[in-house]
Enzyme design. Structure first.
Site, short mmCIF file in Angstrom:
data_model
loop_
_atom_site.label_atom_id
_atom_site.label_comp_id
_atom_site.label_asym_id
_atom_site.label_seq_id
_atom_site.Cartn_x
_atom_site.Cartn_y
_atom_site.Cartn_z
N TYR A 37 0.81 -0.96 -0.44
CA TYR A 37 -0.23 0.35 -0.23
C TYR A 37 0.50 1.60 0.04
O TYR A 37 0.45 2.24 -0.58
CB TYR A 37 -1.22 0.13 0.74
CG TYR A 37 -1.98 -1.01 0.92
CD1 TYR A 37 -2.72 -1.46 0.34
CD2 TYR A 37 -2.17 -2.40 2.30
CE1 TYR A 37 -3.87 -2.40 0.49
CE2 TYR A 37 -3.05 -3.08 1.82
CZ TYR A 37 -3.75 -3.07 0.53
OH TYR A 37 -4.95 -4.18 1.16
N HIS A 114 -8.26 1.81 -5.95
CA HIS A 114 -7.68 1.20 -4.92
C HIS A 114 -6.47 0.97 -5.39
O HIS A 114 -5.59 1.33 -6.38
CB HIS A 114 -7.61 -0.56 -6.17
CG HIS A 114 -9.46 -0.67 -5.44
ND1 HIS A 114 -9.50 -1.03 -4.51
CD2 HIS A 114 -10.64 -1.21 -6.56
CE1 HIS A 114 -11.42 -1.07 -4.86
NE2 HIS A 114 -11.50 -1.61 -5.78
C1 DHK Z 1 -7.67 -1.82 -0.17
C2 DHK Z 1 -7.83 -2.58 1.34
O1 DHK Z 1 -7.48 -2.22 2.17
C3 DHK Z 1 -7.95 -4.19 0.21
O2 DHK Z 1 -9.66 -4.83 0.89
C4 DHK Z 1 -8.25 -4.57 -1.34
C5 DHK Z 1 -7.54 -1.73 -1.24
C6 DHK Z 1 -7.41 -3.26 -2.22
C7 DHK Z 1 -6.52 -1.11 -2.41
O3 DHK Z 1 -5.62 -1.59 -2.94
O4 DHK Z 1 -6.39 0.12 -2.31
O5 DHK Z 1 -8.82 -5.28 -1.68
#
Ligand code: DHK
Length: 159
Positions: A37, A114
């Site tokens: 992330y 996402h």
């Molecule tokens: C963020 C999340 O918290 C996950 O549950 C998703 C998404 C993906 C992201 O890539 O921002 O699967």
């Protein structure tokens, strides 16, 4: 494409407004699995998105909640308060008919974001209820996806 707004939230001349919603666990960005992330905090990402929106003459209202009902209520309120919705539904992407239904009744352009490329990840992340209400979807480009979403929303709101 989602229908054009039948209930514009802004009087003529006032900046159009984008609601940016972030779902569960996105408040932990920066420390949460940074290899997936990224290392930026949600606040840093939202500040950059708001800056780009300002450059484009748009207003933003960014919110995050770990609770599905909060997201549903804010989407309902967007009907009269905002012109478009950018949403990262996070974990609710794959489960929430309630968020899908709220987005459908909002009758606004919707961009789903996402950070990660959900299609390269576990199979359970591949299906999105929210996509059924989305004008467009951006995934896999990290925090830049929000900037792209703001730019795309700017174009949609000019149409
Ligand atoms: C963020 C999340 O918290 C996950 O549950 C998703 C998404 C993906 C992201 O890539 O921002 O699967």
């Amino acid at each position: 494409m989602a229908p054009a707004s039948p209930n514009p939230a802004r009087p003529p001349g006032q900046a159009k407004s984008i609601l940016i919603l972030n779902g569960p666990n996105l408040n932990m960005l920066g420390t949460r699995q940074p290899e997936i992330y990224g290392r930026e905090t949600l606040q840093e990402i939202m500040t950059a998105a708001a800056r780009r929106a300002t450059e484009l003459g748009l207003a933003t209202d960014a919110r995050q909640s770990n609770h599905e009902g909060d997201l549903v209520t804010w989407i309902q309120q967007a009907r009269s308060e905002h012109d478009g919705i950018i949403i990262n539904p996070a974990g609710y992407t794959t489960t929430s008919v309630a968020i899908l239904d709220a987005l459908l009744l909002a009758e606004k352009p919707v961009i789903e974001v996402h950070l990660s490329n959900i299609h390269r990840r576990e199979a359970f992340r591949h299906h999105s209820y929210v996509s059924k209400a989305a004008t467009g979807v951006i995934c896999g480009l990290g925090s830049h996806g929000y900037i792209l979403a703001v730019e795309a929303m700017g174009r949609l709101l000019k149409q």
